[in-house]
Write an enzyme that holds these catalytic residues in place. Structure first.
Site, short mmCIF file in Angstrom:
data_model
loop_
_atom_site.label_atom_id
_atom_site.label_comp_id
_atom_site.label_asym_id
_atom_site.label_seq_id
_atom_site.Cartn_x
_atom_site.Cartn_y
_atom_site.Cartn_z
N LEU A 557 0.81 -1.22 0.00
CA LEU A 557 0.00 0.00 0.00
C LEU A 557 0.84 1.26 0.00
O LEU A 557 0.44 2.30 -0.51
CB LEU A 557 -0.92 0.01 1.23
CG LEU A 557 -2.00 -1.07 1.30
CD1 LEU A 557 -2.69 -1.02 2.64
CD2 LEU A 557 -2.99 -0.93 0.16
N GLY A 558 1.99 1.21 0.61
CA GLY A 558 2.84 2.38 0.71
C GLY A 558 4.01 2.10 1.62
O GLY A 558 4.26 0.96 2.03
N GLY A 559 4.74 3.14 1.94
CA GLY A 559 5.92 2.96 2.78
C GLY A 559 6.32 4.25 3.42
O GLY A 559 5.91 5.34 3.03
N GLY A 560 7.17 4.14 4.44
CA GLY A 560 7.67 5.32 5.14
C GLY A 560 9.10 5.10 5.57
O GLY A 560 9.79 4.20 5.09
N PHE A 562 10.36 3.96 8.28
CA PHE A 562 10.69 2.81 9.08
C PHE A 562 10.26 1.49 8.45
O PHE A 562 10.50 0.44 9.02
CB PHE A 562 10.04 2.92 10.47
CG PHE A 562 10.54 4.09 11.25
CD1 PHE A 562 11.89 4.40 11.26
CD2 PHE A 562 9.67 4.89 11.97
CE1 PHE A 562 12.37 5.48 11.99
CE2 PHE A 562 10.13 5.97 12.69
CZ PHE A 562 11.48 6.26 12.71
N GLY A 563 9.60 1.51 7.30
CA GLY A 563 9.19 0.26 6.70
C GLY A 563 8.11 0.44 5.67
O GLY A 563 7.86 1.53 5.18
N SER A 564 7.44 -0.68 5.33
CA SER A 564 6.41 -0.70 4.30
C SER A 564 5.10 -1.19 4.88
O SER A 564 5.07 -1.90 5.89
CB SER A 564 6.83 -1.60 3.14
OG SER A 564 8.05 -1.15 2.57
N VAL A 565 4.00 -0.83 4.18
CA VAL A 565 2.66 -1.23 4.62
C VAL A 565 2.03 -2.08 3.52
O VAL A 565 2.07 -1.72 2.34
CB VAL A 565 1.77 0.00 4.90
CG1 VAL A 565 0.40 -0.42 5.37
CG2 VAL A 565 2.44 0.89 5.94
N ASP A 674 3.45 14.19 16.02
CA ASP A 674 3.58 14.30 14.56
C ASP A 674 2.21 14.40 13.90
O ASP A 674 1.90 13.67 12.95
CB ASP A 674 4.36 13.09 14.01
CG ASP A 674 4.94 13.38 12.62
OD1 ASP A 674 5.05 14.57 12.26
OD2 ASP A 674 5.27 12.43 11.90
#
Length: 818
Positions: A557-560, A562-565, A674
């Protein structure tokens, strides 16, 4: 920091020794009481390790006094109604009983002089008696064992576990507990020690023997109180009330002790204070079902009480602080316990830090017993000051003759056990129906539905004081004189209480983006991080199960950072979002932050955390899948669905409620750190859910912990964290918006896609609270409680001044926006 309210930390119980006590001819020695010996007041049995002691004691509680006539306040001491035989931690300076023999029958002062614990002459039981010549009519007696053992060889031993056991002389203390003639662990009071069991086993004839914990009545009265925890015949672990009405207010929903043990093990090991210290275990067969736990370090002191207010807690003694610390509590919110404050009260988790401070009487009502409230016994609740006007002439079903009136209590969960009234076409008819019944104490009318309540009003909670969110209004029936007195008191217009808020301004830009003209400002778009969530009611999952649920992490679905979703499906077809944390060091920090902050709480405006996985170096978090994605996509992407004004305003209120819950209603205040559009997710009805708690921190409710580490995203930070950050067009836009607000020209700032769809009153309200949140001085900013009340139209704010920082910027810069 908001202090926890552990059951026994507040107890000022002490052992008092008398020089004039009766001393038996043969006294107990060490941790063993042999046949023919006796334990009297002033003596005690001590376990071989020295950890536990058994003896006679009395509860004492010091209550704060109030100065009279301007003098200094004088504290008072309240003692228990008598004396008790019990077991306590022997080496801890805070007297902490963990088992009481005679909790329902205290020993009087006169009885104490001759009272003694001894083994009965037939060797079948332990007794506390004030008569040395006979076993008849004891003050307390253990269950009869029907032992065939020689009575003279039976002896009682206080084990190193705190378990008092009756044993034949031929057996050592290392034999299985099943061989004991009798043991106190089979008859717990309100505490479970390591090695004790909660549950049941089947006896001959189809009967059941049950072990349950029952709360104390008050800080000085250990008699059975209002709440208990047990495992029912179907294997469900549950917290319930003991007095009518009988209500189950928490249960382990799966009914499987195996999953409960797995979840508790993960939770225990996530806290560095208890990691590797406790080992939960269970038994689940046709003949026996129980839960227990063991301790790996015998020098540590741990116990699990169900406290007076119905919360089950895990308590750990801190040598450095010399006090008990609450590691875990269920329910996590004080107000979630059913009817915890008693009748005619409102429970508000925002209102204080002590047990009784969470509870308040309904307006014009008074505490039934202020002394009981001071001792944490809230069962009496509150009572009317003035009786209702309900004469015999109007008992026939009409309200003629009654002068009673109704007072609205807004945004509360409605009381327990409503009665529906059919055929009511208007609110006035609903009120008339209540006035026409002498037993009716309140009514509610919503969406054409009329509900009334008879007798005591129980379980009323202020909205957002716990896991509830409510827009309901309860109309409380009052005597006319009380209502008039209430109106005179309320004529004075309340002012906004301004208190410190560490990240209150984080919501400011988020609020403003609902109404800004996006074409006038070039916003810096952050990448969509997918689902980065939080919630409550978590379960520990195996890594293989999550691989199966996500089809080996194939649908990203996406990522940031610290990791991926990844998207997945649970076995019941529930859509989930699985965040796989990649960076070992940072991922571990985010994992702990999210699970410890959002894992144990639940709110309609917080994304729900279903479960987690913690195997080896694998760290995964599983959330509900929020179908409409993040707020920033709807605000900034050209092809996104346009949010109308009503939705935007509801989103602002929802985010404020979620933050209010985090700041005010959790056991410890949680600061998100945040808040920004990327971290606000929208469900199918576009209700907002705050996500991504990877930067969240715990602070005290008095904000005693100071945040010094830079956290969050530039552009969404509190003013005091702006040092060193370049001034951007966003800052200039905010300055211009404040000027437009003062000039009454908000329309020029509105997103043109809204067209005529704008409520100027709501827009002004939103701008006012937003600009108050960015004042230079923390003390000038409203709390999130105030923010919610203002946005809901329940509280007014004055026109905000221009913050000094923004005023300085606009003096030297061209604020014309391209």
């Amino acid at each position: 920091m908001l202090p926890p309210t552990p059951l026994y930390v507040a107890l000022a119980a002490a052992l008092i020794f008398f020089s004039s006590l009766h001393t038996p001819a043969a006294a107990a020695d060490g941790g063993t009481l042999a046949a023919g010996q006796a334990l009297a007041a002033g003596g005690k049995l001590v376990s071989r390790s020295g950890k536990f002691a058994l003896g006679f004691f009395q509860f004492r509680q010091t209550l704060p006094g109030s100065g009279k006539g301007g003098g200094a306040a004088t504290n008072s001491t309240v003692s228990s109604p008598g004396w008790y035989l019990g077991v306590w931690f022997n080496k801890i300076p805070v007297c902490t009983p963990v088992w009481i023999a005679n909790r329902e029958r205290p020993i009087t002062e006169s009885e104490l002089k001759v009272a003694q614990l001894r083994i009965s002459r037939d060797g079948n039981k332990l007794i506390v008696t004030n008569n040395t010549s006979t076993d008849e009519s004891p003050i307390w007696s253990s269950a009869v064992t029907n032992s065939t053992t020689n009575a003279s060889s039976v002896h009682a031993v206080l084990m190193n576990t705190g378990n008092l056991a009756l044993l034949p002389e031929t057996q050592s203390t290392a034999v299985p507990t099943s061989s004991y003639l009798w043991q106190s662990f089979d008859y717990p009071t309100d505490v479970g020690l390591p090695g004790a069991k909660i549950g049941w086993n089947k006896l001959a004839g189809g009967n059941y023997f049950s072990r349950q914990f029952i709360s104390k009545k008050s800080l000085v009265d250990p008699s059975p109180g209002s709440y208990s925890i047990n495992i029912d015949s179907n294997g469900f672990t549950q917290l319930t009330t003991r007095n009518a009405p009988i209500v189950k207010y928490w249960s382990w929903t799966s009914g499987r002790l195996e999953e409960l043990v797995l979840a508790l093990t993960a939770l225990i090991n996530m806290d560095p204070r208890t990691k590797g210290l406790l080992v939960p275990d269970y038994m689940d067969t046709a003949d026996e079902v129980y839960f227990t736990y063991s301790i790996t370090n015998e020098s540590a002191s741990v116990f699990v009480p169900i406290d007076i207010t119905g919360q089950l807690k895990l308590m750990l003694w801190s040598e450095s602080k010399q006090s008990w610390e609450t590691i875990y509590a269920q329910p996590s919110d004080f107000c979630l316990t059913f009817a915890v404050c008693g009748p005619f009260t409102v429970c508000n988790g925002n209102s204080g830090s002590g047990t009784s401070s969470f509870c308040g009487c309904m307006e014009t009502f008074s505490q039934t017993s202020p002394r009981d409230w001071e001792l944490s016994d809230l069962t009496g609740g509150c009572a009317r000051r003035t009786p209702l006007d309900c004469k015999a002439s109007n008992r026939s079903g009409t309200s003629s003759g009654s002068t009673d009136v109704f007072h609205p209590i807004a945004q509360v969960t409605l009381p327990y056990n409503p009665r529906g009234i059919e055929g009511v076409a208007a609110q006035s008819d609903c009120a008339e129906a209540c006035l026409g019944d002498c037993n009716c104490t309140a009514y509610s009318y919503s969406n054409g539905k009329c509900s009334v309540w008879h007798g005591d009003l129980l379980n009323v909670n202020q909205a957002d004081s716990n896991a509830f969110s409510s827009q309901d209004v309860l109309y409380l029936r009052l005597a006319k004189s009380d209502f008039q007195s209430l109106n005179r008191t309320n004529k004075r217009t309340p002012t906004v209480a301004i208190t410190a808020s560490v990240v209150g301004s984080g919501i400011v830009v988020l609020m403003l983006v609902f109404m800004i003209w996006r074409n006038r400002v070039k916003w810096c778009n952050a990448p969509l991080h997918g689902i980065q969530d939080s919630g409550g009611g978590i379960i520990a999952f195996k890594y293989t199960d999550l691989c199966c649920a996500t089809k080996n992490f194939s649908d990203r679905l996406g990522g940031g950072g610290f990791g991926s979703v990844f998207k997945g499906l649970l076995g019941d077809s529930t859509a989930i979002a699985v965040k796989r944390l990649d960076d070992a060091r940072q991922g571990e920090k985010q994992f702990r932050a999210e699970v410890s902050s959002i894992g144990m709480i639940q709110h309609i405006n917080l994304v729900k955390l279903f479960c987690f996985c913690c195997e080896g170096d694998k760290r995964l978090l599983v959330y509900e899948h929020v179908v409409n994605g993040s707020l920033d996509a709807h605000l900034f992407q050209s092809n996104a669905t346009v949010l109308n004004w009503t939705r935007r305003y509801k989103i602002a209120i929802g985010v404020a409620r979620g933050l209010c819950y985090l700041h005010q209603s959790c056991r410890e205040c949680i600061i998100h750190c945040d808040i920004k559009p990327e971290n606000i997710l929208l469900d199918a009805s576009f209700a907002p859910k705050i996500a991504d708690f990877g930067m969240a921190v715990f602070v005290g409710r008095d904000f005693s912990r100071v945040l010094t580490t830079f956290r969050g995203t530039a552009g969404y930070l509190a003013p005091e964290w702006l040092s060193g950050i370049p001034i951007t067009r966003k800052s200039m836009f905010i300055a211009l918006a404040i000027r437009k607000l003062h000039e009454g020209d908000l329309q020029s700032l509105v997103d043109p896609q809204l067209q005529e769809d704008l409520n100027l009153e709501e827009a002004e309200r939103l701008c006012k609270v937003a600009f108050w949140c960015i004042q230079d001085n923390e003390c000038d900013r409203p709390t999130m409680v105030d923010v919610v009340r203002v946005l809901e139209g329940l509280q007014e704010l004055d026109m905000p001044p221009m913050p000094r920082l923004l005023a300085a910027i606009t003096e030297h810069a061209d604020v014309e926006l391209m």
